[in-house]
Enzyme design. Sequence first.
Site, PDB file in Angstrom:
ATOM      1  N   THR A  16       1.392   4.260  -0.937  1.00 15.94           N
ATOM      2  CA  THR A  16       1.329   5.890  -0.241  1.00 15.94           C
ATOM      3  C   THR A  16       1.081   5.739   1.627  1.00 15.94           C
ATOM      4  OG1 THR A  16      -1.227   5.578  -0.452  1.00 15.94           O
ATOM      5  CG2 THR A  16       0.043   6.858  -2.229  1.00 15.94           C
ATOM      6  N   ASP A  17       0.835   4.409   1.824  1.00 16.40           N
ATOM      7  CA  ASP A  17       0.702   4.214   3.343  1.00 16.40           C
ATOM      8  C   ASP A  17       2.162   4.334   3.739  1.00 16.40           C
ATOM      9  OD1 ASP A  17      -2.034   1.790   4.027  1.00 16.40           O
ATOM     10  OD2 ASP A  17      -1.987   3.858   3.391  1.00 16.40           O
ATOM     11  N   LEU A  18       3.277   4.243   2.915  1.00 15.43           N
ATOM     12  CA  LEU A  18       4.440   4.378   3.398  1.00 15.43           C
ATOM     13  C   LEU A  18       5.055   5.963   3.083  1.00 15.43           C
ATOM     14  CD1 LEU A  18       4.717   1.865   5.050  1.00 15.43           C
ATOM     15  CD2 LEU A  18       4.101   1.115   2.559  1.00 15.43           C
ATOM     16  N   ALA A  75       0.683  -1.035  -0.009  1.00 16.62           N
ATOM     17  CA  ALA A  75      -0.004  -0.050  -0.027  1.00 16.62           C
ATOM     18  C   ALA A  75       0.938   1.418  -0.185  1.00 16.62           C
ATOM     19  CB  ALA A  75      -0.919  -0.015   1.211  1.00 16.62           C
TER      20      ALA A  75
END
Lengths: 424, 409
Positions: B175-177, B173
Amino acid sequence: MAEGQERPFPLSPFRVLDLTDEQGSVCGKALGDLGADVIKIEPPGGDPARRLGPFYHDEPDPEKSLHWFAWNTSKRGITLNLETADGRALFQRLVHTADIVVESFPPEHLARLNLGYEDLTRIKPDIILTSITPFGQTGPYANYKGSDLVLQAMGGYAYLCGDEDRPPVRVGVPQVAAHAGLEAAAASLFALFHRLRTGEGQHVDLSMQLVAIWQLMNATPFPKLQGEDMKRQGQYARLGYIRRRSLYECKDGWVVGLFYGGRGISLVSTQALVRWMDEEGMASQELKEKDWASWDMAQMAQDPNAQEEIDRMEAAVMAFFRTKTKAEIFERAFRDRMLLAPANTIKDVVEHPQLQARGWWVPLDHPELGQTLSYPGPMGVFNNAAHRPRFRAPRIGEHNEEVYLKEMGLSQEELVTLQQVGAI
Amino acid sequence: MAGSRVFDGIKVVDFGWIGVGPISAKYMADHGATVIRVESASRPDGLRMAAPNKDATPGINRSQFFASFNSSKLSLGLNMAHPQARALAKRLCVEWADVVVEGFTPKAMQAWGLHYEALSKENPGLIMLSTCQLGQTGPYNMYAGYGNMAAALGGYYDFSGWPDRPPVMIYGAYTDLITPHINATLLATALIHRERTGQGMWIDNSQFESGLFTAAPALLDYTVNGRVAQRRGNRDEAGAPHGVYPCAGDERWIAIEVFTDEAWRSLCRAMGDPAWSRDPKFATFLGRKKHEDELDLLVGEWTRPREAYDLMGRLQAAGVPAGVVQKASDLHEDPQVQHRGFFVWAEHTECGPMPYDGLEFILSKTPGEVRAAPCLGEHNEYVLKEILHVSDQELGDLVVEGVIEVGEG
């Protein structure tokens, strides 16, 4: 918001001296967009990063690099040569006035110039020095060189990306320096918060490789806990015996879709998709009658015969999506809460109505180009403070007079002399 | 100031979900804040059962995917369907917290009476971070999904991969990072602002917008030049050779970046100055770019029989940027990663020592520390009795009524 009704920028009381090259420039931009007075210090003639494209109208000019524009908003710019005694003396005077110094020289470079952390604390005891390097200040790889591709490789992320029958591939737009710059901004502010509470500054040592490793999400503990390494799978995701498609072709491109069963949003999503397919007579009996709540990926992963059913379902979904555009799919996904999103092109991104509605694009004046350019906007919205790119990146030495003459009280003659001897 | 950490004494309530919210709160926990993760056993966080798990066996307290994002925190198990649970959550937010982090779609916290307006009335110095896919406002604010969706929306799949192939997913995921770096920056900014002014703040963060942050030059290339970023494998306009080349063994590769004439000459010397490298067509950068397909094949032929780490050492010593394409198991053996003490084996209450991804930066005076994640509801008694001053009797009632929960393994 009407002009003139500016809320305060939260970091406006603070000054940052930015000695970075393209490996660290994002840090100062983030801090400047939050209001800090960021002074970008470039070698005489300008930072070599100005050679990086793309360029405004493809005109390769050090004052027209879009890479430079993007990563140096909200910074004033001066030229200064730290290799000269005069340059170092000026820098030391500036350190007196600064809260944070950020740099991305190789380890020990500043120390060799007597401008390392210990040296800086003698000028300003509570100074915060943030050092950004590919692998860190010390250690067996401390002197290794690397930018985006090498760091994506050494950080473990490239291994996880791309088609299975091709070499590992990096994210198509360089990432590591941007992630690292943001992390450096966070770290610098952590140190600043501590200083506000205790009066104590410190040295921040950031490793770009470790920043790159954090992109891996959950892949890092797999070898230790499950004895396996995650691997690139192209458009698929493997789980045990099964392979699930993540990308589906549609009428005008591709969409990413996660279709699982079980409970919660997964169930809602899959049921909504089947309903949509059924509305157009494209849902088979099997799909309509399936008990999605008990369609368990973890169970199917243990079944060597499960792939056939999955392939059938995915083929039906793909055939359906081929009749729909990215925009249609996004609208319906939003409406019915489906775990589905178009693989937008950059053009789709720029035109996305959500960004327009949120006023995310920020116009910045470029009087030297006779134009206003539209910039990517803030990192977030504060209810009671301002945050956004404030002005365009500096031209070479643009603020020399403002800083050296007006703020530091040098005379015009001194400025001329320093220029001639290459100190600025 | 030995033993002190940046956020000592700062109190955080974490209503995050899955990725961004929890990781953002984790930054504070690892740097000394007391962070209470509010979660439910009847409706657990999606990562509580997600791989990788201890001994590859799922269980409510066995997921390292969950643990990695929730290091150093306390856990309070609350069933928010109960009005009493919501009342307890509210007390925590208005009587105790300095910071509240939440990652739901807009209106969820409002439905519980825990939105910024309500909380800040009683706790005016409160800092609240609301992070969701597309932001608190706008026509699509209620869009829900994983970071894979935001990454797709942000162009990451379209511009990654090979020019002759369709888009591929990049792992995870994505953009979660990216977003947590931003949220850590915004939270620190809010705390600094409060330290100076006494004012609290509400932060509206969009994961889609945050994901676009790192693509800024490509976005400008479109808005200024009308150019849409295209897939280009591992190539770069400023490098030649610039790519990933095969090495000896299975799935062994090396990344090489040559940006200067000097590095090109060093590479040639390291290769033993083969005849092909002396061909004038490769002497100039323009020449190497024009014949890049052939160049990549020839470099690959040289690297193919060679051991990747040995090659990296030699090339780096010669001043050529090069790095092995490492996999996760390699990272655990990487001597530089070990030197930094990056992977931390922290003692987890149920699972014993577990491997955590550690800190990306070292603060010289107040280093952070990664401690194990909590079991679900592990700190119920502590939070309810020591922080909320609930009596033993009340506590017993709350357990019986299912208001507070514990995750059963």
